[in-house]
Design an enzyme around this catalytic site. Structure first.
Site, short mmCIF file in Angstrom:
data_model
loop_
_atom_site.label_atom_id
_atom_site.label_comp_id
_atom_site.label_asym_id
_atom_site.label_seq_id
_atom_site.Cartn_x
_atom_site.Cartn_y
_atom_site.Cartn_z
N LYS A 12 -95.65 155.47 -37.64
CA LYS A 12 -95.07 154.38 -36.86
C LYS A 12 -95.17 153.00 -37.52
O LYS A 12 -94.21 152.23 -37.51
CB LYS A 12 -95.67 154.35 -35.46
CG LYS A 12 -94.80 155.16 -34.53
CD LYS A 12 -95.46 155.76 -33.35
CE LYS A 12 -96.68 156.57 -33.59
NZ LYS A 12 -96.40 157.90 -34.21
N THR A 33 -71.83 144.01 -68.69
CA THR A 33 -72.56 145.29 -68.76
C THR A 33 -73.74 144.99 -69.67
O THR A 33 -73.63 144.16 -70.58
CB THR A 33 -71.70 146.44 -69.34
OG1 THR A 33 -71.41 146.13 -70.70
CG2 THR A 33 -70.41 146.67 -68.57
N HIS A 34 -74.89 145.60 -69.40
CA HIS A 34 -76.12 145.33 -70.16
C HIS A 34 -76.52 143.85 -70.10
O HIS A 34 -77.15 143.34 -71.03
CB HIS A 34 -75.98 145.72 -71.64
CG HIS A 34 -75.44 147.09 -71.88
ND1 HIS A 34 -76.24 148.18 -72.15
CD2 HIS A 34 -74.17 147.57 -71.85
CE1 HIS A 34 -75.48 149.25 -72.32
NE2 HIS A 34 -74.22 148.91 -72.12
N SER A 68 -103.69 154.24 -31.64
CA SER A 68 -102.46 153.75 -32.28
C SER A 68 -101.77 152.71 -31.40
O SER A 68 -100.67 152.27 -31.71
CB SER A 68 -101.51 154.92 -32.53
OG SER A 68 -101.23 155.60 -31.33
N LYS A 124 -87.71 121.17 -59.15
CA LYS A 124 -87.38 122.57 -58.90
C LYS A 124 -86.58 122.81 -57.63
O LYS A 124 -86.77 122.16 -56.62
CB LYS A 124 -88.65 123.42 -58.83
CG LYS A 124 -89.38 123.59 -60.13
CD LYS A 124 -88.62 124.43 -61.17
CE LYS A 124 -88.38 125.84 -60.77
NZ LYS A 124 -89.54 126.70 -60.95
N GLN A 181 -99.19 160.33 -36.87
CA GLN A 181 -99.29 159.06 -36.15
C GLN A 181 -99.08 157.87 -37.10
O GLN A 181 -98.64 156.80 -36.69
CB GLN A 181 -100.68 158.97 -35.51
CG GLN A 181 -100.96 157.65 -34.81
CD GLN A 181 -102.23 157.74 -33.97
OE1 GLN A 181 -102.23 158.42 -32.96
NE2 GLN A 181 -103.27 157.07 -34.38
N ASN A 208 -96.77 165.25 -27.96
CA ASN A 208 -96.11 165.61 -29.22
C ASN A 208 -94.59 165.51 -29.13
O ASN A 208 -93.93 165.01 -30.03
CB ASN A 208 -96.51 167.01 -29.66
CG ASN A 208 -98.00 167.13 -29.89
OD1 ASN A 208 -98.71 166.11 -29.89
ND2 ASN A 208 -98.50 168.34 -30.07
N ASN A 217 -85.62 126.53 -55.95
CA ASN A 217 -85.78 127.96 -56.20
C ASN A 217 -84.99 128.84 -55.22
O ASN A 217 -84.95 128.53 -54.02
CB ASN A 217 -87.25 128.34 -56.12
CG ASN A 217 -88.09 127.58 -57.13
OD1 ASN A 217 -87.64 127.32 -58.25
ND2 ASN A 217 -89.29 127.21 -56.74
N SER A 226 -90.70 123.17 -55.26
CA SER A 226 -92.00 123.49 -55.83
C SER A 226 -93.00 122.43 -55.37
O SER A 226 -92.65 121.27 -55.23
CB SER A 226 -91.91 123.48 -57.35
OG SER A 226 -93.17 123.22 -57.93
N GLU A 248 -85.09 136.07 -53.85
CA GLU A 248 -86.28 136.68 -54.46
C GLU A 248 -87.05 137.51 -53.44
O GLU A 248 -87.56 138.59 -53.74
CB GLU A 248 -87.20 135.61 -55.02
CG GLU A 248 -86.63 134.90 -56.24
CD GLU A 248 -87.47 133.68 -56.60
OE1 GLU A 248 -88.53 133.86 -57.18
OE2 GLU A 248 -87.06 132.56 -56.25
N TYR A 297 -97.58 169.98 -34.82
CA TYR A 297 -98.00 168.58 -34.86
C TYR A 297 -99.37 168.44 -35.53
O TYR A 297 -100.27 169.26 -35.35
CB TYR A 297 -98.06 168.00 -33.44
CG TYR A 297 -98.55 166.56 -33.44
CD1 TYR A 297 -97.67 165.51 -33.71
CD2 TYR A 297 -99.89 166.26 -33.21
CE1 TYR A 297 -98.12 164.20 -33.76
CE2 TYR A 297 -100.34 164.94 -33.25
CZ TYR A 297 -99.45 163.93 -33.52
OH TYR A 297 -99.89 162.63 -33.56
N1 ARG Z 1 -100.31 158.82 -30.88
C1 ARG Z 1 -99.78 160.05 -31.30
C2 ARG Z 1 -98.83 159.84 -32.47
O1 ARG Z 1 -98.43 158.75 -32.65
C3 ARG Z 1 -99.02 160.72 -30.20
C4 ARG Z 1 -99.05 162.20 -30.25
C5 ARG Z 1 -100.47 162.64 -30.18
N2 ARG Z 1 -100.64 164.01 -29.89
C6 ARG Z 1 -101.86 164.55 -29.91
N3 ARG Z 1 -101.93 165.77 -29.55
N4 ARG Z 1 -102.91 163.89 -30.24
O2 ARG Z 1 -98.51 160.72 -33.22
#
Ligand code: ARG
Length: 463
Positions: A327, A157-158, A25, A285, A324, A112, A287, A279, A292, A319
């Site tokens: 994020k 309204t509407h 990650s 145009k 993961q 964790n 825009n 455009s 948007e 956990y």
């Molecule tokens: N990279 C993990 C996460 O984002 C961190 C926690 C991982 N814990 C584990 N026991 N593998 O959630």
């Protein structure tokens, strides 16, 4: 080449390159390195304070962590795909720098509780930043509300013309909506600002750590009591994204109005060239792309909320690695809403209302029909009857392609004897607005009250 994993003891074979690639990650969570190192420093100081580590050892670890922070900031140490995540990368670097002593940092801690900590710290900062942007947008709206005080527009309204309103009143509706957004983020912060650190993997630790001390060092308001909950919970993120989604709804509704209002069909506002685009094929145009895009990005934020809710709904305690995935969503939501709030203030500053056109539109329609009915009510006619009579007058005008202004008293008398010549004054758009009495209405007095209120609130406000 991947580093040997810090957890490799029980394994006879190293993690396959493709398995690492799939599960790493770091490309995403490297954005949390500041939070991660701040958390590690607080943790190691606490380990020294509780005598789990010797003070001199803790000091060496702390110094090295500060050096690593500098190395990441300057690009000397790259948080790259060879590491599983930001936590292991930093720990590995620590061990590389100060040897086996570095391995003591992770005493009484788990990734964790570390990741939950990093996220909470990151979101805490994000809440502060977003609240500032909300205040900024409220201030721009208030400024415009003051600037256009007394100018009328058709209210809808509407998406059908309904009654005349003050432009300021409409703008201040958004100030109220944003106020609730502000409150929601502040409310969210209360639950967010609790430290999960010291939950370790989930069951706690046999070391005599002081969870409250770490919490204080990191400016948390307390700890997440239950250690299982501390590592399993993502409510704080769900709440944050839910709050963000509601804010995005508000921005998106306003964006939609800007799109409509800037069309030739409405012709209510003019957005300056610097906040519109052309455009590539149609030379004429212009825009309203910023609006948007705000509307479009709202969908992304909603998608994030659904993705998080779905990710969490079947997870047994404690956990699970599924978590993961939170994020990418978290960063995307923060970046998206931040950009949207920011650009919106600027677009609004560069938007002007076409006063003349709106006044013209008010005259050539039936927006004061409710006032006509109310007039009859004042003459003792029950509202339902007054409604019916006025409806007939509207229909009469529509058939003859005329407006209230073209009627004379004799014609009105054919509908009701209760009409007197003062009716013509009574149904003028500005009179309609001025006659409103109820609290929070579109009358100048009531709108003024709101302006005074928000001026005071927003002047004093700090986050
Ligand atoms: N990279 C993990 C996460 O984002 C961190 C926690 C991982 N814990 C584990 N026991 N593998 O959630």
């Amino acid at each position: 080449m991947a580093h040997q994993a810090l957890w490799s003891g029980r394994f006879k074979e190293p993690l396959a390159e493709i398995a690492l690639k799939f599960s790493s990650s770091i490309e995403i969570d490297k954005q949390l390195f500041q939070e991660d190192i701040a958390g590690s420093i607080a943790h190691v100081e606490m380990l020294a304070a509780t005598k789990v580590l010797i003070a001199s050892e803790a000091r060496r670890i702390r110094t090295a962590l500060r050096v690593i922070r500098r190395e990441i900031e300057t690009g000397k140490f790259k948080l790259s795909g060879q590491f599983e995540d930001v936590h292991l990368a930093i720990e590995q670097r620590l061990i590389q720098k100060i040897g086996a002593l570095g391995g003591k940092l992770h005493t009484a801690r788990s990734r964790n509780d570390q990741i939950a900590l990093d996220e909470r710290m990151y979101l805490r900062t994000a809440v502060r930043e977003l609240c500032k942007l909300i205040i900024q947008l409220q201030r721009v709206l208030l400024y415009k509300a003051e600037k256009y005080f007394g100018v009328l527009m058709p209210g809808y309204t509407h998406v059908q013309r309904a009654q005349p309103i003050m432009i300021s009143h409409h703008l201040l509706a958004y100030v109220s909506m944003l106020e609730r957004d502000f409150e929601r983020f502040q409310e969210c912060r209360k639950r967010l600002n609790k430290s999960p650190l010291g939950a370790a993997a989930f069951a706690g630790t046999s070391f005599p750590i002081d969870r409250h001390l770490v919490a204080r060092k990191l400016h948390f308001d307390g700890i997440v009591e239950n250690s299982i909950d501390a590592v399993s919970d993502r409510d704080y993120l769900l709440e944050f994204v839910a709050a963000a989604s509601i804010t995005m709804i508000h921005l998106s509704r306003f964006a939609e109005e800007l799109v409509l209002w800037s069309s030739k069909e409405f012709h209510f506002v003019h957005i300056s060239d610097s906040y519109t685009t052309g455009s590539s094929i149609m030379p004429q145009k212009k825009n309203p792309d910023m609006a948007e895009l705000v509307r479009g990005k709202t969908g992304r934020v909603f998608g994030s909320l659904v993705s998080l809710l779905t990710m969490m709904k079947g997870l047994p305690l404690a956990y699970n690695r599924d978590m993961q995935e939170d994020k990418a969503v978290m960063f995307d939501v923060v970046n998206t809403i931040r950009q949207c709030l920011f650009i919106f203030s600027h677009v609004l500053v560069h938007t002007t209302f076409n006063k003349k056109h709106m006044e013209e539109e008010l005259r050539t329609d039936f927006l004061t029909a409710t006032d006509m009915a109310d007039y009859l009510v004042r003459k003792g006619i029950p509202f339902r009857e007054a409604h019916e009579i006025t409806g007939k007058i509207v229909s009469h005008c529509l058939e003859r392609r005329m407006f209230f202004g073209n009627l004379d008293i004799d014609t009105l008398h054919t509908f009701s004897r209760a009409f007197e010549p003062d009716i013509f004054d009574y149904i003028l758009p500005h009179k309609s607005v001025e006659q409103k009495k109820s609290a929070g209405s579109t009358s100048p007095q009531e709108v003024k009250k709101q302006i005074v209120h928000w001026t005071r609130v927003l002047k004093e406000r700090k986050v």
